[in-house]
Design an enzyme around this catalytic site. Structure first.
Site, PDB file in Angstrom:
ATOM      1  CB  SER A 255      -0.981  -0.032   1.310  1.00  0.00           C
ATOM      2  OG  SER A 255      -1.634  -1.158   1.347  1.00  0.00           O
ATOM      3  CG  HIS A 325      -5.613  -1.583   4.376  1.00  0.00           C
ATOM      4  ND1 HIS A 325      -6.143  -2.601   3.783  1.00  0.00           N
ATOM      5  CD2 HIS A 325      -5.015  -0.592   3.436  1.00  0.00           C
ATOM      6  CE1 HIS A 325      -6.030  -2.597   2.459  1.00  0.00           C
ATOM      7  NE2 HIS A 325      -5.390  -1.356   2.409  1.00  0.00           N
TER       8      HIS A 325
END
Length: 407
Positions: A255, A325
């Site tokens: 990410s 997340h």
């Protein structure tokens, strides 16, 4: 009257709200359940679609001032028009932009979001795998909507849909050809430390990959911003991948850290840990091309990134991707130095990326910890946090709360 005020007044006088749109809206507001409703809704949809932003803003201003109580009825009636749901999604996209300079429209936008959230709940969403055999029009939309790592050509698109890659999207019956959100996944045997290992790697013929790397998640419809598709998408994709490939045991992301550089530039040494010497190196032109500078900055910037990713205020992580997340039950697994040296990667995070790992047996525990103000992370992240720091988290400093550390 100041000149800017006069110019704004003149602009509004030259861009009045559409009288026919207002009249049709009043008719819809009064005629809920009327047999003529779909006809009126189609007429209003055509009117609204033809308004430029200035006239649409004036239309919404009249609605906010005179028809706010009937706005929800108008929304439901407009949905009776042909492609009414698509129109309403686009109207919210435009409302979001207009409300930035016209706060009186914010309530209309919030009410429209609330209704769209109910219409686009998980029960109505279909998960579809997208591959090279999908319609070309759909693949073109993926190229348009990809927001993390641009798809630059058809060969590039074909590589992302190869045998060792997966792409899944959510679709809705009212927008059958439009993806709402999609995720791209690399099937590997390890947690990838850099984006080139995914985007530039040759196709692997491995029939039993052990690791799924979620490396790009893109929302496609701005008019659906704020509606939480991502959590459900990840869960459904994990389930689909597990069913197709039982060999998969590890689910991780690779990410970006989009807010890191801004945070670093606005924060002092007591928060970032960066010395004046570190900052001087960062000001050197193309410091990443110098092996000495690149090596010297690795540890300070990884430490700073660890601080940034594990600090929070008002109950959420400072970084938007981290919040997404962590709230979905992942943990901060590893910070990767030099993972994305593209222009955007350097601009966002000085080239760093992070892995968030979803351990299926700990997702609910990690979600609960996050709600209680504890950020799940590995011991390797904790080792980067050796310098004491005080940062706000639910009104107290980070060290007053125990971290959740897993090996």
């Amino acid at each position: 009257m100041h000149l800017p005020d006069f110019q704004a007044l003149l602009k509004r006088s030259l861009s009045p709200a559409s009288p026919s749109a207002i009249a049709l809206t009043r008719q819809l507001a009064r005629g809920s359940g009327d047999a003529a409703g779909p006809h009126v809704a189609n007429a209003l949809a055509a009117e609204l679609s033809g308004l430029d932003d200035g006239r649409l803003g004036e239309y919404f201003a009249v609605v906010a001032n005179e028809l706010r109580a009937e706005w929800q009825t108008v929304i439901h009636q407009l949905n009776l028009a042909e492609r009414g749901t698509a129109l309403l999604v686009d109207l919210r996209r435009r409302l979001l932009a207009l409300a930035k300079s016209r706060p009186e429209l914010a309530q209309l936008e919030r009410e429209l979001q609330k209704i769209l959230t109910s219409w686009f709940n998980g029960g109505f969403l279909t998960l579809r795998r997208i591959d090279w055999d999908s319609p070309a029009s759909l693949l073109e939309r993926l190229m348009k909507y990809e927001a993390v790592h641009p798809i630059t050509s058809w060969p590039n698109m074909r590589r992302r849909l190869a045998a060792d890659r997966r792409c899944f999207g959510f679709f809705h019956p009212a927008l059958p050809d439009e993806p709402l959100i999609f995720v791209q996944v690399a099937l590997t045997r390890e947690i990838s430390p850099c984006i080139s290992a995914i985007l530039e790697a040759p196709v692997a013929e491995d029939q039993a990959p052990t690791t799924a790397i979620f490396y790009s998640i893109s929302n496609c419809q701005r008019g659906l911003n704020g509606i939480p598709f991502g959590n459900l998408l990840i869960k459904r994709v994990v389930t689909a991948l597990h069913k197709e490939l039982p060999s998969l045991t590890t689910f991780s992301t690779l990410s970006p850290i989009p807010g890191f550089r801004r945070w670093l530039e606005r924060s002092g040494e007591e928060k970032t840990g960066l010395s004046d010497g570190d900052k001087a190196l960062l000001e050197m032109p193309r410091w990443w091309d110098s092996p000495e500078s690149f090596k010297a900055l690795e540890l300070p910037l990884r430490r700073a990134a660890a601080r940034y990713l594990t600090c929070a205020s008002e109950g959420r992580a400072a970084d938007p991707v981290a919040h997404f997340h962590l709230s979905n039950g992942a943990r901060v697994e590893r910070i990767n130095w030099g993972a994305n040296l593209s222009d955007s990667g350097l601009e966002e995070s000085y080239g760093q990326m992070v892995n968030y790992r979803y351990r299926l047996d700990r997702i609910e525990k990690s979600q609960e910890d996050y709600r209680l103000g504890r950020i799940a992370r590995t011991r390797s992240i904790n080792s980067l946090l050796r310098t004491p720091m005080r940062m706000p988290f639910f009104g107290s400093d980070v060290q007053s709360r125990r971290s959740v550390a897993h090996g």
